[in-house]
Scaffold this active site. Sequence first.
Site: not given
Length: 536
Positions: A321, A350, A456
């Site tokens: 960000e 793994h 937003k």
Amino acid sequence: MSLDRFDRFRDLLVHAPALGFWLDVSRIRFADGFFAQMDARIRDALRRMTELEAGATANPDEGRLVGHYWLRAPALAPKPEIRADVERTLERVLAFAADVHAAHIRPERSPRFRRLVVVGIGGSALGPQLAAAALGSPADRMIPHFFDNTDPDGFDRVLDAIGDDLGATLAVIVSKSGGTKETRNGMLALDAAYRRLGLTLGAHAVAVTGEGSELDKYAAANGFLARFPMWDWVGGRTSELSAVGLLPAALQGLDVRAMLAGAAAMDEVTRAPEPRQNPAAVLALAWYSATGGAGKKDMVVLPYKDRLELFSRYLQQLVMESLGKQHDLDGKEVFQGIAVYGNKGSTDQHAYVQQLRDGVDNFFTTFIEVLRDHAPGRRHEEVEPGVTAGDYLSGFLQGTRQALTDRGRESITVTIEEMGPRALGALIALYERAVGLYAWLVNVNAYHQPGVEAGKKAAQAVITLQGRVFQALSAQPGRAMTVQEIAKAAGESDPEPVFWILRRLVANPERGVVRDLPEPSEDGAIFDATYRLVKV
Ligand code: PA5
């Protein structure tokens, strides 16, 4: 060869003994003369950081100060009122938590608060989540939970986990802007849950938010137990050591003064003017070398410690960000950033470490090593004669680091003595400053987030369109309409977002939208379907 390598390790190692901290960048392939070439630029970044800490406007777009460093050293704040605010807020946080623990502040009907739900998102959740996971124990004063999304099923899961204890649960609503919809929705979901028990949200809630924000007003109007400030000079992703992170941590019973002390100590170390002695500067330079200063390689964060498994998620926000920017500070299009991902070792060995070793070389790894295996007093059980599980964890880390080097893959290793509040504060402070310095090396504003704001707004457009879709359907009750007809009636030229809205509404029968498919149903028939509104 290995002696050269050891010399290089010794030469590049940054050690801060007072902090029990080491930074090893010897497995980064710095080009010849790299440090000399970057010297003026990193010194300039350090100078700008000094100015930022002294109160220069460091977020030019928004004309804001950037003051997260004052949270752990209030005496450095450029104005006495900022210092007083920081000090007073810390005292209030500690006093509030103590009152809750002592049941001087108690819920409407239960004798005491036993749990907390932090409602927040992004910078208002990731830090508190990291601290809760990294430092929590069965001895905690309260059990923490989180609403960090607007997923109704997510709300249900947390409420189910809290179960009959909701009446003994404190809601901590965190939003700097006070207008974030995910957080508002989480708060309203909690409000509804309390009301189902005949309780009120206000009697169980506290807010952390900007003064005068929507949330601040709501909290005042609804009689919240307390309101704590979030200042405009603290960014969301650097707010863990403000009331945003300190309040949940103090309520949980974590040692917030130690977190602050660790951050303050790391700040001291990372103010070193000599770049090669400054771990934040060395880290920023290592990122620059590894990524070409252009995000060419991803940062894989691999803490070999379960308690730090959320650290990569926390860093993902802090780094991406802050650095992921279209334009630089001169307005030039640069598309900057460094992608961050990771989880923990040796677990990830793994999983995707296979690709790190053998696949595409588009990353550099950051190993995080914690020397102390577990808390004093715990048994070091042997898994083989003379060998403990912790020996294996350490062996896997060193082995993987070496294997990556052998394949020509770069890595950094951060080593801390032991996992605790002081170390967590120090790690947060280290990365906050490294990100700030790197941003200046690549000339971007680390302290704004235009992309988040755009997201937003885009969501709001969809919600508004959904309202028009409902209007279009209810204007002709019972009439079956195609997607195109509904889009037209809703005044939307593009049927695709309308299709997405309808598809979801149909999957939620309680919303009253029914889809009729033409018979026989065949491939493509979904686009000939009609939709109508029914009473539910
Ligand atoms: O770092 C940021 O600025 C964002 O991630 C914000 O923290 C996030 O959008 C939440 O914002 P707010 O705290 O205003 O609700």
